[in-house]
Design an enzyme around this catalytic site. Structure first.
Site, PDB file in Angstrom:
ATOM      1  N   ARG A 129      69.218  48.747  34.822  1.00 37.11           N
ATOM      2  CA  ARG A 129      69.056  48.596  36.278  1.00 37.11           C
ATOM      3  C   ARG A 129      68.087  49.601  36.894  1.00 37.11           C
ATOM      4  O   ARG A 129      68.109  49.834  38.102  1.00 37.11           O
ATOM      5  CB  ARG A 129      70.402  48.661  37.009  1.00 37.11           C
ATOM      6  N   LYS A 157      53.839  47.277  42.743  1.00 37.99           N
ATOM      7  CA  LYS A 157      54.117  45.904  42.308  1.00 37.99           C
ATOM      8  C   LYS A 157      54.068  45.893  40.797  1.00 37.99           C
ATOM      9  O   LYS A 157      53.055  46.243  40.196  1.00 37.99           O
ATOM     10  CB  LYS A 157      53.044  44.945  42.836  1.00 37.99           C
ATOM     11  N   GLU A 179      37.141  45.682  42.445  1.00 36.78           N
ATOM     12  CA  GLU A 179      38.197  46.133  43.373  1.00 36.78           C
ATOM     13  C   GLU A 179      37.651  47.179  44.347  1.00 36.78           C
ATOM     14  O   GLU A 179      38.089  47.253  45.501  1.00 36.78           O
ATOM     15  CB  GLU A 179      39.398  46.704  42.597  1.00 36.78           C
ATOM     16  N   LYS A 225      44.049  52.430  49.075  1.00 41.03           N
ATOM     17  CA  LYS A 225      45.188  51.582  48.691  1.00 41.03           C
ATOM     18  C   LYS A 225      46.520  52.256  49.023  1.00 41.03           C
ATOM     19  O   LYS A 225      47.438  51.605  49.542  1.00 41.03           O
ATOM     20  CB  LYS A 225      45.108  51.211  47.213  1.00 41.03           C
ATOM     21  N   GLU A 273      54.504  44.096  51.959  1.00 35.32           N
ATOM     22  CA  GLU A 273      53.509  43.071  52.239  1.00 35.32           C
ATOM     23  C   GLU A 273      53.909  42.099  53.348  1.00 35.32           C
ATOM     24  O   GLU A 273      53.890  40.882  53.180  1.00 35.32           O
ATOM     25  CB  GLU A 273      53.172  42.309  50.939  1.00 35.32           C
ATOM     26  N   ARG A 323      49.089  44.879  54.105  1.00 32.30           N
ATOM     27  CA  ARG A 323      48.922  44.914  52.645  1.00 32.30           C
ATOM     28  C   ARG A 323      48.312  43.620  52.121  1.00 32.30           C
ATOM     29  O   ARG A 323      47.668  43.601  51.075  1.00 32.30           O
ATOM     30  CB  ARG A 323      50.273  45.206  51.964  1.00 32.30           C
ATOM     31  N   ASN A 355      44.570  41.364  49.161  1.00 34.70           N
ATOM     32  CA  ASN A 355      44.411  40.126  48.394  1.00 34.70           C
ATOM     33  C   ASN A 355      43.057  39.467  48.620  1.00 34.70           C
ATOM     34  O   ASN A 355      42.835  38.334  48.177  1.00 34.70           O
ATOM     35  CB  ASN A 355      45.518  39.128  48.761  1.00 34.70           C
ATOM     36  N   HIS A 396      41.544  37.359  46.009  1.00 31.43           N
ATOM     37  CA  HIS A 396      42.544  37.164  44.955  1.00 31.43           C
ATOM     38  C   HIS A 396      43.186  35.773  44.955  1.00 31.43           C
ATOM     39  O   HIS A 396      43.737  35.361  43.935  1.00 31.43           O
ATOM     40  CB  HIS A 396      43.647  38.223  45.063  1.00 31.43           C
ATOM     41  N   HIS A 421      42.911  34.553  41.430  1.00 26.17           N
ATOM     42  CA  HIS A 421      44.047  34.375  40.507  1.00 26.17           C
ATOM     43  C   HIS A 421      44.097  32.957  39.953  1.00 26.17           C
ATOM     44  O   HIS A 421      44.421  32.736  38.789  1.00 26.17           O
ATOM     45  CB  HIS A 421      45.370  34.687  41.217  1.00 26.17           C
ATOM     46  N   HIS A 473      39.683  39.940  35.341  1.00 28.89           N
ATOM     47  CA  HIS A 473      40.209  39.973  36.717  1.00 28.89           C
ATOM     48  C   HIS A 473      39.077  40.256  37.707  1.00 28.89           C
ATOM     49  O   HIS A 473      38.953  39.599  38.743  1.00 28.89           O
ATOM     50  CB  HIS A 473      41.294  41.056  36.817  1.00 28.89           C
TER      51      HIS A 473
HETATM   52  N1  GLY Z   1      50.724  47.585  40.923  1.00 31.44           N
HETATM   53  C1  GLY Z   1      49.731  46.976  41.712  1.00 31.44           C
HETATM   54  C2  GLY Z   1      50.103  46.882  43.131  1.00 31.44           C
HETATM   55  O1  GLY Z   1      51.169  47.307  43.539  1.00 31.44           O
HETATM   56  O2  GLY Z   1      49.331  46.379  43.929  1.00 31.44           O
END
Ligand code: GLY
Length: 339
Positions: free
Chosen positions: A108, A130, A172, A214, A224, A228, A232, A235, A239, A249
């Site tokens: 956990r 993320k 990026e 960032k 998000e 945030r 994207n 993206h 993606h 990428h």
């Molecule tokens: N680990 C990538 C992000 O949080 O955007």
């Protein structure tokens, strides 16, 4: 070695921007840590990893899947990892994503940190919390938002990267310039990948500037709900292209940024689409591309940014100012098919 602490809603991350790989032993106890890395990094840096517990994965996005999570967890159980264990992901975005994900679900949740080894991972993939895996063609379909406890940069690690990896990272960096930093966009216009490769100090400052862009966006909107989403930019289409075509990428989002700039021109009167496209090309990235629009649109419609029949698309009002624009799927279909 100096460090800076950045607070997020539920945790803080310690950043070591000017560190060396060897400093890891000051941050993590080698007896209580497990390093997760891939074959390429392991082969290139085996000597540095002596004395650490290491799990070595096959390299590549195709291994960022549940089956790899299962094998990592089996090895962790064999290594008797417990709640005090720290996972350290050393690698690019695939390694940081999967390490953060495993650390978030094992017992956990245990602690984790990263040593990003690519430009892209230093300015983007390692930052923001993320963590997740892909499911079929759907990138990052399963995951969690949880911040690493530390991130260590060693710019020496970039020296052996091939040109394509540098270009990947610059996609990026150009994205950050487009959505948030017009002055950085002008700086990028005046330079090239080889200028930054030659000048480590200049590159260190560019990487830190991008990491801070960032970090600040994530600090304000970790889950998000608003700003945030700007990250994207490029993206949504990127993606959808990435897992269907043989693209990195950076290449995929570069094509995505090209189309998002053209859509911005159509919908918002954005005047500098050609400037964005010129900078992407200057950094060796693809822009206009032939792709099966219907097939890509099918995948794009499953994007996490879709809500019912509308997609939250990131467009540019001007260079340095990204905006979030809901676009009806039917309209998006029409625009992309016509471009
Ligand atoms: N680990 C990538 C992000 O949080 O955007």
């Amino acid at each position: 070695m100096t460090s800076e602490t950045y607070k997020f809603s539920q945790a803080s991350t310690q950043y070591y921007f000017d560190a060396a790989f060897s400093n890891l032993k000051k941050i993590a106890d080698s007896r209580a840590a497990i390093i997760i890395t891939d074959e390429n990094i392991f082969n290139a840096h085996e000597a540095k990893l002596k004395g650490w517990n290491v799990i070595v994965l096959k390299a590549g996005e195709e291994f960022k899947v549940q089956a790899t999570v299962d094998t990592i967890i089996e090895q962790m159980i064999e290594m008797e990892a417990d709640r005090k264990t720290t996972l350290v992901g050393i690698g690019g975005g695939v390694i940081t994503d999967i390490t953060g994900y495993v650390a978030s679900v094992y017992m956990r949740g245990i602690g984790f940190g990263f040593i990003p080894t690519s430009v892209l991972a230093m300015v983007d993939a390692s930052i923001g919390g993320k963590n997740g895996i892909d499911v079929g063609v759907y990138k990052n379909m399963v995951g969690i938002i949880r911040q690493p406890s530390f991130i260590l940069h060693d710019l020496k690690l970039l020296e052996s990267l091939p040109e394509s990896e540098w270009q990947n990272g610059f996609a990026e960096i150009i994205k950050h310039a487009c959505i948030k930093d017009a002055a950085m966009f002008s700086e990028l216009e005046q330079h090239s990948v080889s200028d930054y490769r030659r000048n480590r100090k200049k590159m260190a400052s560019l990487i830190k500037r991008n990491a801070l862009i960032k970090i600040k966006v994530v600090q304000k909107d970790e889950f998000e709900k608003g700003d945030r989403k700007l990250l994207n930019f490029g993206h949504t289409l990127g993606h959808a292209l990435e897992n269907q075509y043989e693209l990195s990428h950076g290449q995929a989002i570069s094509i995505g940024m090209t189309y998002a700039s053209l859509i911005s021109a159509q919908l918002l009167g954005f005047k500098d689409a050609e400037k964005v496209i010129a900078v992407l090309e200057q950094y060796g990235l693809p822009t206009y591309a032939e792709f099966d629009k219907q097939k890509v649109l099918e995948v794009l419609k499953m994007d996490k940014k879709r809500v019912k029949k509308e997609m939250s698309y990131v467009l540019l009002d001007r260079i340095g100012k990204g905006v979030i624009q809901p676009i009806a799927l039917k309209q998006l279909d029409k625009i992309i098919t016509a471009l």
